[in-house]
Write a protein that holds these residues in place. Structure first.
Motif, PDB file in Angstrom:
ATOM      1  N   ASN A 145       1.743  -0.475   1.368  1.00 11.21           N
ATOM      2  CA  ASN A 145       0.329  -0.737   1.600  1.00 11.21           C
ATOM      3  C   ASN A 145      -0.411   0.591   1.583  1.00 11.21           C
ATOM      4  O   ASN A 145       0.131   1.605   2.028  1.00 11.21           O
ATOM      5  CB  ASN A 145       0.106  -1.412   2.948  1.00 11.21           C
ATOM      6  CG  ASN A 145       0.779  -2.768   3.041  1.00 11.21           C
ATOM      7  OD1 ASN A 145       1.010  -3.427   2.028  1.00 11.21           O
ATOM      8  ND2 ASN A 145       1.117  -3.182   4.247  1.00 11.21           N
ATOM      9  N   ALA A 146      -1.628   0.601   1.087  1.00 14.39           N
ATOM     10  CA  ALA A 146      -2.379   1.847   0.997  1.00 14.39           C
ATOM     11  C   ALA A 146      -3.866   1.557   1.107  1.00 14.39           C
ATOM     12  O   ALA A 146      -4.297   0.414   1.086  1.00 14.39           O
ATOM     13  CB  ALA A 146      -2.071   2.561  -0.317  1.00 14.39           C
ATOM     14  N   PHE A 167      -2.711  10.006  -4.264  1.00 17.43           N
ATOM     15  CA  PHE A 167      -1.299   9.696  -4.128  1.00 17.43           C
ATOM     16  C   PHE A 167      -0.490  10.665  -4.968  1.00 17.43           C
ATOM     17  O   PHE A 167      -0.866  11.010  -6.073  1.00 17.43           O
ATOM     18  CB  PHE A 167      -1.008   8.269  -4.610  1.00 17.43           C
ATOM     19  CG  PHE A 167      -1.749   7.225  -3.839  1.00 17.43           C
ATOM     20  CD1 PHE A 167      -1.191   6.673  -2.705  1.00 17.43           C
ATOM     21  CD2 PHE A 167      -3.004   6.805  -4.239  1.00 17.43           C
ATOM     22  CE1 PHE A 167      -1.873   5.718  -1.982  1.00 17.43           C
ATOM     23  CE2 PHE A 167      -3.688   5.853  -3.527  1.00 17.43           C
ATOM     24  CZ  PHE A 167      -3.125   5.303  -2.393  1.00 17.43           C
ATOM     25  N   LYS A 208       7.028   6.941  -3.441  1.00 13.81           N
ATOM     26  CA  LYS A 208       6.607   7.079  -2.057  1.00 13.81           C
ATOM     27  C   LYS A 208       7.677   6.511  -1.146  1.00 13.81           C
ATOM     28  O   LYS A 208       7.788   5.306  -0.982  1.00 13.81           O
ATOM     29  CB  LYS A 208       5.289   6.342  -1.826  1.00 13.81           C
ATOM     30  CG  LYS A 208       4.205   6.665  -2.840  1.00 13.81           C
ATOM     31  CD  LYS A 208       3.938   8.158  -2.898  1.00 13.81           C
ATOM     32  CE  LYS A 208       2.865   8.478  -3.903  1.00 13.81           C
ATOM     33  NZ  LYS A 208       3.191   8.036  -5.242  1.00 13.81           N
ATOM     34  N   ILE A 265       2.530  -0.335  -5.307  1.00 14.05           N
ATOM     35  CA  ILE A 265       1.599  -0.624  -4.214  1.00 14.05           C
ATOM     36  C   ILE A 265       1.404  -2.131  -4.141  1.00 14.05           C
ATOM     37  O   ILE A 265       0.940  -2.752  -5.088  1.00 14.05           O
ATOM     38  CB  ILE A 265       0.248   0.085  -4.429  1.00 14.05           C
ATOM     39  CG1 ILE A 265       0.448   1.606  -4.397  1.00 14.05           C
ATOM     40  CG2 ILE A 265      -0.757  -0.336  -3.363  1.00 14.05           C
ATOM     41  CD1 ILE A 265      -0.810   2.399  -4.643  1.00 14.05           C
ATOM     42  N   TYR A 275      -3.628  -2.585  -2.015  1.00 14.61           N
ATOM     43  CA  TYR A 275      -4.563  -1.466  -1.959  1.00 14.61           C
ATOM     44  C   TYR A 275      -5.892  -2.017  -1.451  1.00 14.61           C
ATOM     45  O   TYR A 275      -6.506  -2.889  -2.068  1.00 14.61           O
ATOM     46  CB  TYR A 275      -4.747  -0.809  -3.320  1.00 14.61           C
ATOM     47  CG  TYR A 275      -5.730   0.341  -3.265  1.00 14.61           C
ATOM     48  CD1 TYR A 275      -5.369   1.549  -2.673  1.00 14.61           C
ATOM     49  CD2 TYR A 275      -7.023   0.208  -3.749  1.00 14.61           C
ATOM     50  CE1 TYR A 275      -6.274   2.590  -2.576  1.00 14.61           C
ATOM     51  CE2 TYR A 275      -7.935   1.249  -3.666  1.00 14.61           C
ATOM     52  CZ  TYR A 275      -7.550   2.435  -3.074  1.00 14.61           C
ATOM     53  OH  TYR A 275      -8.451   3.466  -2.966  1.00 14.61           O
ATOM     54  N   VAL A 333      -5.495   5.840  -8.258  1.00 19.05           N
ATOM     55  CA  VAL A 333      -4.470   5.005  -7.635  1.00 19.05           C
ATOM     56  C   VAL A 333      -3.482   4.497  -8.678  1.00 19.05           C
ATOM     57  O   VAL A 333      -2.261   4.551  -8.483  1.00 19.05           O
ATOM     58  CB  VAL A 333      -5.120   3.824  -6.886  1.00 19.05           C
ATOM     59  CG1 VAL A 333      -4.050   2.935  -6.258  1.00 19.05           C
ATOM     60  CG2 VAL A 333      -6.077   4.324  -5.809  1.00 19.05           C
ATOM     61  N   VAL A 387       0.492  -2.078  -9.183  1.00 19.78           N
ATOM     62  CA  VAL A 387      -0.489  -1.685  -8.173  1.00 19.78           C
ATOM     63  C   VAL A 387      -1.394  -2.897  -7.945  1.00 19.78           C
ATOM     64  O   VAL A 387      -2.143  -3.297  -8.831  1.00 19.78           O
ATOM     65  CB  VAL A 387      -1.329  -0.473  -8.623  1.00 19.78           C
ATOM     66  CG1 VAL A 387      -2.436  -0.199  -7.608  1.00 19.78           C
ATOM     67  CG2 VAL A 387      -0.455   0.751  -8.807  1.00 19.78           C
ATOM     68  N   CYS A 445       2.626  -9.090   2.597  1.00 22.60           N
ATOM     69  CA  CYS A 445       2.184  -7.807   3.147  1.00 22.60           C
ATOM     70  C   CYS A 445       1.754  -8.046   4.586  1.00 22.60           C
ATOM     71  O   CYS A 445       0.934  -8.904   4.856  1.00 22.60           O
ATOM     72  CB  CYS A 445       1.049  -7.205   2.319  1.00 22.60           C
ATOM     73  SG  CYS A 445      -0.354  -8.291   2.051  1.00 22.60           S
ATOM     74  N   SER A 488       5.743  -5.806   1.137  1.00 21.16           N
ATOM     75  CA  SER A 488       4.851  -4.645   1.116  1.00 21.16           C
ATOM     76  C   SER A 488       4.580  -4.188   2.537  1.00 21.16           C
ATOM     77  O   SER A 488       4.330  -5.001   3.432  1.00 21.16           O
ATOM     78  CB  SER A 488       3.537  -4.999   0.415  1.00 21.16           C
ATOM     79  OG  SER A 488       2.743  -3.854   0.225  1.00 21.16           O
ATOM     80  N   GLY A 547       4.319   2.978   3.954  1.00 16.90           N
ATOM     81  CA  GLY A 547       5.359   3.711   3.239  1.00 16.90           C
ATOM     82  C   GLY A 547       6.495   4.217   4.101  1.00 16.90           C
ATOM     83  O   GLY A 547       7.655   4.219   3.685  1.00 16.90           O
TER      84      GLY A 547
END
Length: 753
Positions: free
Chosen positions: A445-446, A452, A457, A463, A466, A491, A500, A673, A695, A698
């Motif tokens: 998750n970001a 990045f 990661k 990802i 996002y 990203v 992503v 997630c 997800s 990190g």
């Protein structure tokens, strides 16, 4: 009596020191009820006893000393029965316990009632009288009403709620708070106090805007240089994507909206310090209003940045301070920049009186392998000064001035933990495949980090979520298509040839934009997520076009639609996405690829529409945090009911299993997630259900990968089948912890191997 009750409760709530508040309270109650003694006992759940905290009538020297077991005495009886006990002659009651140190021999009549909060007995309030008599119904009603209001007031006195701070004051060597970063450390406490604090500034107007502007720009330049130096010191110590926290600080510092706002105030006659405070306070207020803890922590970063600029405005110099060996950093709020200051000075652990597990300080601590304890609460910093300490980042425990036996015990646990972490590091670049060949994709998750690193990661393969709304919250107006495209390109480039998943703008509820306010009585069931963007197609189309443009030549974009509740919403969103895609395809031709589109399953009604949804979208992503919240009708940030929020609730597990079965039947890719994916027990259950992708933040990827690689799908399914048959959260968690220990995974949930 009602007026008296209100006065007592109001006075209690206004007293900042709980010890003093309780002592004043018992005196007021004694006076109001015209009795001869009033006392308050507080429950220590860990040690299973009630502690006498305040009394007007019992011996003063017994306060904080007398302990009554949960199953002992009349006080224990009140707690066990969870109802008032009214006795005319207490000494002749079979449960009476004589405690000579309290000097209560003269008292005969006893009335006690429990103080209950969130279904737990927090304590007992009692009144006593020499005359042998039963207290009247009116007296009993008064005390019961007072106890109910007292529980609510105590729970709101401090952010950690209930009575934890009082118990910490009594036990000065053992504290328990929020585990931030796992691990164990033994070291010497060093208390850091801020040299500059915006909260101490009283806004005032000053002449010469030109001079104030020069001062501000010089302070910003010095702060920027300081951040660059911090980043350079940490380079090589942690993954480069974590270093981007300092790039994010730089981005905020150079943000046109923040800088321009400050200078506007200066032009209006305010001093540089005042202008800085007014703008920073406004941004802090905006982010602190957000329910999402991950986003709310941005307020801490903004406040920290403001204080650093203020430090240079006031031209303070950091004096050389002698630091202890094996440093444990203690502060009111440990920030990322504060941690960076001390990271290269023998830092072994951090203790933060405030702050949460989502802070950037915690993210840095995890990357550095430094144990962290957060949210210690209302404990004076002086308590820690020059003390040796053990901190346990798994349980959240702090031991001050530990015994040699305790030190020896934790030294052994540190050695075991080091062994386990070395094993986890060996697997970080390997595929997450079970012992019997079942694979699952681990994503991160970001949303808060500005840039990045281009490498993997923590071993994540893309990802999974996002959060695009962050870019909208950082600005003073809606970002343009060009601005958004630049962000999304960055990203997408970070995970070339890897997925992503970008969630479209998810505002409303707790996430509001200063320039687009949404005021509703019940925002979480109101205008939020896809409901907002479908009502404003001009915003939705600009964002989708920016995403599709950014994806040209990259082809790793996936679009995720939040807060879907009906099929017409999906159809309308897909129509607009196709419109944006067609417009860009006309410009660029076949180089433009149509990205896969998925929906978030976070509203329970969608569980019953999966067959219809499967024909419309390319993938599903379960938002387990919101799904749990909506299924259980619990606001997890509301202290009164937050204890009811638990993703291991049997109903939640069964709902997740139904989603997995339905998705598999209709051949739709399924991810999840949420916090459940980042826990060993949760990841095992999701693996068994058949979730294709998990997800998470990190820093959790390596340990979840190791767990998956050391369990078979067959064993995971056996665990799932058992959990689905259990009736309560307690049973589920107890069974999972037992299994994790047997599998050798206990080191991921407690200290040791």
């Amino acid at each position: 009596m009602l007026t008296t009750l209100r006065r007592i409760v109001l006075a209690f709530g206004q007293e900042p020191e709980l010890d003093l508040a309780l002592q004043t309270l018992v005196s007021e109650v004694k006076l109001a009820m015209e009795t001869e003694c009033c006392s308050i006992y507080l429950a220590n759940q860990e040690r299973q006893h009630f502690l006498l905290m305040a009394s007007d009538g019992l011996a003063k020297e017994s306060l904080g000393q007398v302990k009554i077991g949960f199953s002992e005495g009349l006080v224990g009886l009140v707690g066990q029965r969870e109802e008032p006990i009214n006795i005319a002659d207490a000494h002749n009651h079979p449960r009476f316990k004589h405690a000579p140190e309290v000097k209560e021999e003269a008292f005969n009549a006893f009335l006690g009632t429990p103080i209950i909060h969130q279904r737990r007995v927090l304590g007992i309030i009692s009144v006593q009288q020499k005359q042998s008599r039963q207290f009247t119904e009116n007296e009993e009603a008064f005390l019961v009403t007072l106890a109910a209001q007292l529980a609510s007031t105590i729970s709101n006195v401090e952010s950690r709620g209930t009575i934890s701070a009082l118990l910490k004051r009594i036990d000065k060597t053992h504290m328990r708070a929020i585990p931030g970063a796992s691990g164990v450390a033994i070291g010497n406490c060093f208390v850091s106090r801020p040299l500059a604090d915006l909260s101490s500034i009283t806004p005032s107007k000053q002449g010469s805007p030109a001079q104030q502007t020069r001062r501000l720009r010089l302070a910003i330049a010095r702060t920027s240089k300081e951040l660059i130096e911090m980043r350079a010191r940490m380079d090589g110590s942690i993954p480069k994507d974590t270093l981007d926290i300092f790039d994010m600080y730089q981005q905020m510092l150079s943000s046109a909206s923040i800088g321009d706002d400050i200078e506007k105030y200066i032009v209006g006659g305010w001093s540089a310090e005042s202008a800085l405070k007014l703008v920073i306070d406004r941004y802090v207020m905006q982010f602190e209003a957000v329910e999402d803890n991950y986003i709310r922590e941005r307020a801490v970063d903004i406040k920290d940045l403001g204080n650093r600029v203020l430090l240079h405005l006031q031209d303070y110099q950091q004096k050389h301070i002698r630091l202890p060996d094996d440093l444990i950093l203690v502060a009111q709020e440990v920030t990322a920049s504060l941690l960076a200051e001390y990271q290269h000075k023998g830092l072994k652990g951090i203790i933060s009186l405030s702050g949460s597990i989502n802070s950037h300080a915690v993210i840095l601590a995890r990357a550095l392998g430094i144990p962290a304890i957060m949210g210690v609460g209302d404990v004076p910093l002086s308590r820690f000064a020059d003390k040796q300490a053990i901190i346990d980042g798994y349980s959240g425990e702090i031991f001050l001035a530990p015994t040699p036996a305790k030190i020896k015990h934790y030294q052994r646990l540190i050695e075991e933990e080091s062994e386990l972490q070395e094993n986890v590091r060996k697997d970080i670049e390997l595929e997450p495949v079970t012992l019997d060949g079942q694979s699952v994709e681990l994503l991160m998750n970001a949303g808060l980090i500005a840039e990045f690193d281009r490498s993997m990661k923590h071993g994540a393969s893309g990802i999974g979520l996002y959060r695009t709304e962050i870019a909208f919250m950082e600005r003073g107006s809606f970002p343009s298509e060009k601005e958004q495209m630049a962000i999304y390109k960055n990203v997408l480039n970070s995970f070339k040839q890897q997925p992503v998943v970008m969630r479209t703008l998810d505002i409303g509820g707790d996430k509001t934009l200063e320039y687009f306010p949404i005021n509703e009585a019940n925002p979480f069931l109101g205008w939020r997520g896809i409901r907002v963007t479908l009502d404003h197609p001009e915003l939705f189309l600009v964002q989708v076009r920016a995403m599709v443009r950014a994806n040209i030549g990259r082809d790793n974009l996936q679009i995720l639609l939040p807060m879907i509740t009906s099929l017409p919403e999906v159809d309308e969103a897909l129509r607009l996405i196709h419109q944006a895609y067609s417009e860009i395809r006309q410009e660029h031709g076949e180089a433009v690829k149509r990205p896969p589109v998925g929906i978030m399953l976070e509203v329970p009604s969608l569980i019953f529409q999966i067959p219809e949804l499967a024909h419309r979208v390319d993938f599903f992503s379960v938002g387990s945090n919101d799904l749990t919240q909506y299924l259980l009708a619990v606001d997890r940030n509301n202290e009164r009911v937050s204890s009811l929020y638990d993703a291991y609730h049997p109903a939640v597990l069964r709902a997740l299993n139904i989603i997995a079965e339905q998705s598999k039947a209709h051949k739709v890719s399924l991810s999840l997630c949420g916090e459940l994916a980042s826990e060993p027990g949760g990841a095992i259950l999701l693996l068994a259900m058949g979730y294709d992708k998990l997800s998470m933040n990190g820093y959790n990827v390596p340990r979840i990968k190791w767990v998956i690689r050391h369990i078979s799908q067959k064993h995971a399914r056996q665990m799932l089948e058992t959990c689905l048959q259990l009736d309560t959260v307690t049973e589920v968690r107890g069974y999972l912890n037992q299994q994790l220990e047997q599998l050798g995974f206990g080191g991921f949930i407690r200290a040791g191997k």
